[in-house]
Write a protein that holds these residues in place. Structure first.
Motif, short mmCIF file in Angstrom:
data_model
loop_
_atom_site.label_atom_id
_atom_site.label_comp_id
_atom_site.label_asym_id
_atom_site.label_seq_id
_atom_site.Cartn_x
_atom_site.Cartn_y
_atom_site.Cartn_z
N ALA A 241 6.37 -14.33 36.56
CA ALA A 241 7.50 -13.73 35.90
C ALA A 241 8.26 -14.84 35.40
CB ALA A 241 7.96 -12.77 36.79
N ALA A 242 8.61 -15.88 36.23
CA ALA A 242 9.42 -16.97 35.75
C ALA A 242 8.60 -17.65 34.63
CB ALA A 242 9.64 -17.87 37.27
N ALA A 243 7.41 -17.93 34.80
CA ALA A 243 6.69 -18.72 33.79
C ALA A 243 6.90 -17.80 32.36
CB ALA A 243 5.23 -18.85 34.17
N ALA A 244 6.76 -16.67 32.44
CA ALA A 244 6.58 -15.73 31.05
C ALA A 244 8.15 -15.80 30.77
CB ALA A 244 6.39 -14.28 31.55
N ALA A 245 9.27 -15.85 31.52
CA ALA A 245 10.57 -15.88 31.03
C ALA A 245 10.66 -17.18 30.35
CB ALA A 245 11.71 -15.64 32.07
N LEU A 246 10.03 -18.47 30.90
CA LEU A 246 10.36 -19.50 30.39
C LEU A 246 9.54 -19.97 29.28
CD1 LEU A 246 10.39 -21.90 33.69
CD2 LEU A 246 12.38 -21.34 31.97
N ALA A 247 8.44 -19.12 28.95
CA ALA A 247 7.57 -19.19 27.86
C ALA A 247 8.49 -18.47 26.84
CB ALA A 247 6.25 -18.45 27.78
N TYR B 243 16.59 -14.94 29.59
CA TYR B 243 15.37 -14.33 29.62
C TYR B 243 14.83 -13.78 30.70
CZ TYR B 243 15.64 -17.93 25.82
OH TYR B 243 16.01 -18.63 24.81
N THR B 244 14.30 -12.53 30.57
CA THR B 244 13.85 -11.85 31.65
C THR B 244 12.62 -11.54 31.53
OG1 THR B 244 15.83 -10.98 32.33
CG2 THR B 244 13.95 -9.69 33.01
N ALA B 245 11.55 -11.49 32.55
CA ALA B 245 10.17 -11.24 32.54
C ALA B 245 9.91 -10.51 34.05
CB ALA B 245 9.27 -12.24 32.23
N SER B 246 8.76 -9.75 34.00
CA SER B 246 8.43 -9.10 35.37
C SER B 246 6.79 -9.43 35.52
CB SER B 246 8.72 -7.60 35.56
OG SER B 246 8.77 -7.19 34.28
N ALA B 247 6.79 -9.41 36.87
CA ALA B 247 5.06 -9.36 37.39
C ALA B 247 4.99 -8.41 38.62
CB ALA B 247 4.97 -10.57 37.45
N SER B 248 3.85 -8.14 38.95
CA SER B 248 3.61 -7.22 39.89
C SER B 248 3.30 -8.04 41.29
CB SER B 248 2.12 -6.56 39.76
OG SER B 248 1.98 -5.63 38.85
#
Ligand code: ADP
Length: 700
Positions: free
Chosen positions: A122-128, A49-54
């Motif tokens: 970003a990690a929280a979004a990926a884990l979500a 899972y990948t997500a990003s943040a600023s």
């Protein structure tokens, strides 16, 4: 020519590929969801899972791998635009914490708050995603349409809090964008934010370049926009790439002419442009950044002025003579008394002029170094700089002044020793403007490290609070045609600058009762001595830094602190001991320092350092707060030599015909130490003097 692919685009490409892979994965998973759930032992569905943040400098991507048993088996975080020694260095620590704790809820690495928060987000979004909390199918627009018409709101975290983007779309066009983000505007100005909106609208794409000097905010806006557009059913891959590829473009030569060319759209330049246009002259204003404001935007205090109608109405006694004396004393008598006298004598008229252009400054109070209540500020308590810049821009628009943004002046042209034109460059144009009069208003050189080191080698590596465009260009251009410099080594340090963000912690925090302590937990100075003295004292402490300490009472009484807290540069403790522990300070020592200080406040006497001001209330209401600070370059007080008519003087002592200058680009007004409120007085008074002198010169 071979097209260059930047690392950022490679990353984005990778991200897109991963998103597609993820999409396929989600679709497959939807079918066998129940089976997948049964497989989870660690709580997550196996997969990548990948997500990003600023982050601080750009986007941080986090990829989390969930193993067969539902636990986190691998984490990678990539933030190519984070400061290598700060955020970059923190990434491995954060990654190993996520793995260890099997959670995105990890500690912020001290000094790398932005990057830490980005990795966490970003990690929280990926884990979500891995928990099946996200991944709802994107709504599909009709046929080949880009959007489902409507108004959508996206939110993302920016520099000082949430940024909200409201976008209205029709079937195939972005019709309007409204960008909200109270905290952001204080740093770069609403106009910068507006300009990014205009850029997106004209490109009809979210894939535009971020605004120079406003990367964190720009990225937050673009992420919120992507969020809103996705809600509108947009497939982000379909938007054209409107970013600058860095490839050479065919440059166009453009010739223009004007009565007066003004270089730099900060406070001095905009004042001069409005004044000259009101007098009927044709003006071209050049600004190298995509937005106006320069360092002026950042001015928070107000404008010093004496014998004003506001002072009279409020029963405040003051005089031009006292204003001159205070300024000379504050500047260690190094100032040019004639220039100071012009500033003081014209200050009341400048206040009247600001009234006339719809920018009144009616609130009058005391400020450091002034004998009388003299600093004039906006009624609503907003920062004077952003307030004035907004008003100046409105006047420029109403007057129809030509402002060329993204256009950097490079040379002042002369014929027989007199000014004959200006050369400037934008991304696509080589502009030559024929003119007989040029006003330099390019600001100081606080953001040009080479120049700082040339004149002050001892300041190598010192952070700056200056805006990105403040690189001394005007000084270099003026010197190239013979201008003399004055007090060039006089550079003001501000003692309370947070180093990772260059955020200035306003003097009011100390004025309202905060103290400074060193790593040993002890006070080391009267915190309210002049900026140069407090800065020097900090540099003598362990590590050349200090902590500014305040309490809940102070926080509640001073709006500015909210920004420091929401930005994440503040450490908070329920008790003084708790705060000390987080700062690696001996808790007993810090507790003793606070107890001593509170005793001094009660007795209204500071036997240690003789502080007499900012002692109205003690520091005793939990929670307690600390910000790690050190001196930062704040104002370059020296610069181009001018006379009382704002004419630039050459090395022989003669005016250069047709060349005028105003504001931070000049030297002499502030001497060896600028007192608060005089930068704004300087730009408005001398902006007008320069305009009037240029007009008089043209009439000769
Ligand atoms: P001041 O307070 O003296 O008005 P500011 O710092 O507010 O100075 O503004 C100076 C402005 O000049 C900034 O907006 C900056 O981007 C602009 N500037 C600096 N160098 C150039 C240049 N070479 N060409 C055009 N604009 C410039």
């Amino acid at each position: 020519m071979k097209k260059k692919i930047s690392p950022a685009w490679l990353l984005r490409g990778t991200f897109l590929v991963l998103t597609v892979v993820l999409g396929v994965f989600l679709a497959v998973r939807a079918v066998g969801n129940a089976a997948a759930r049964a497989n989870r032992e660690g709580g997550y569905a196996p997969g990548v899972y990948t997500a990003s943040a600023s982050g601080f400098g750009g986007v941080v991507d986090v990829t989390v791998t969930i193993g067969d048993k539902g636990g986190i088996t691998d984490v990678t975080a990539v933030g190519p635009d984070e400061t290598p020694d700060v955020g970059g260095a923190a990434i491995p620590t954060l990654v190993s914490q996520i793995l260890q704790r099997q959670s995105a809820d990890v500690d912020v690495v001290s000094g790398a708050t932005y990057t830490s928060n980005a990795v966490r987000e970003a990690a929280a979004a990926a884990l979500a995603q891995a928990s099946g909390e996200t991944g709802a199918a994107r709504p599909t627009p009709e046929g080949d349409n880009l959007f489902i018409p409507g108004t959508y709101v996206g939110v993302s975290k920016g520099f000082g809090g949430d940024v909200e983007v409201t976008v209205t779309v029709s079937e195939n066009a972005i019709e309007s964008i409204a960008i909200g983000g109270e905290h952001e505007t204080e740093n770069i100005g609403t106009f910068a934010v507006e300009m990014l909106g205009e850029r997106i609208l004209s490109a009809q794409s979210p894939k535009v370049d971020v605004l120079t000097g406003a990367t964190v905010t720009s990225n937050a806006i673009l992420r919120a926009l992507n969020d809103a557009l996705t809600q509108a059913g947009a497939d982000l891959k379909r938007f054209p790439d409107a970013t600058d590829s860095g490839e050479a473009v065919n440059r166009v030569a453009v010739n223009m002419d004007a009565d007066i060319v003004i270089i730099g759209a900060g406070g001095a330049g905009m004042t001069a442009a409005i004044d000259a246009t009101q007098a009927g002259k044709s003006v071209i204003l050049l600004e190298k950044m995509p937005y106006a404001g320069g360092n002026t935007t950042k001015a928070t205090g107000g404008m010093n002025a004496a014998e004003t109608h506001y002072q009279a109405e409020q029963g405040i006694e003051d005089s031009v003579e006292q204003f001159v004396e205070d300024t000379m004393k504050g500047g260690h008598d190094l100032n040019n008394r004639d220039l100071v006298t012009v500033m003081a004598q014209n200050s009341a008229a400048a206040i009247d002029w600001l009234d006339s252009i719809g920018a009144p400054l009616p609130k009058v109070s005391f400020s450091g170094g002034a004998t009388n209540k003299r600093i004039h500020a906006p009624e609503d308590g907003s920062g004077v700089g952003a307030y004035l810049v907004t008003a100046f821009r409105r006047n420029l628009d109403e007057l129809g002044v030509t402002v060329l943004y993204d256009t950097c002046a490079t040379d002042i042209l002369t014929e027989n020793g007199a000014v004959s034109g200006v050369k400037a460059q934008s991304k696509t144009q080589d502009v030559t403007i024929t003119t007989r009069a040029v006003i330099l208003a390019t600001g100081g050189f606080g953001n040009n490290e080479d120049m700082i080191v040339r004149y002050r080698p001892d300041l190598k590596g010192t952070v700056t609070t200056s805006a990105p465009g403040i690189t001394g260009d005007g000084i270099v251009m003026a010197q190239a045609i013979g201008a003399d410099l004055v007090d060039i080594e006089q550079i003001q340090l501000h003692p309370t600058v947070e180093q990772a963000t260059s955020m200035l912690i306003t003097e009011s925090v100390r004025g309202d009762g905060a103290i400074l302590v060193n790593q040993e937990g002890k006070r080391f100075t009267n915190e309210l001595l002049t900026r140069d003295v407090v800065s020097a004292a900090e540099l003598e402490q362990t590590g050349s830094y200090a902590y500014i300490i305040f309490d809940q009472r102070l926080r509640e009484g001073l709006k500015a602190t909210e920004k420091y807290i929401s930005t994440g540069i503040t450490v908070q403790g329920d008790t003084i001991e708790d705060l000390a522990a987080q700062l690696d300070i001996d808790p007993a020592t810090l507790a003793q320092t606070l107890a001593d200080w509170n005793g001094y406040v009660a007795a209204q006497e500071d036997p240690d350092f003789g502080r007499t001001t900012g002692m109205e209330a003690d520091l005793s209401q939990a929670p307690y707060y600390a910000i790690k600070i050190a001196p930062g370059i704040h104002h370059t007080m020296g610069g181009v030599k001018i006379d009382t008519q704002a004419r630039v003087i050459d090395t022989q002592g003669n005016p250069i015909p047709g060349l005028f200058a105003a504001g931070e680009v000049t030297g002499g007004v502030h001497g060896g130490n600028r007192i608060g409120g005089n930068a704004v007085a300087d730009i408005v008074v001398f902006g007008k003097v320069a305009a009037q002198s240029a007009i008089a010169y043209l009439a000769q």
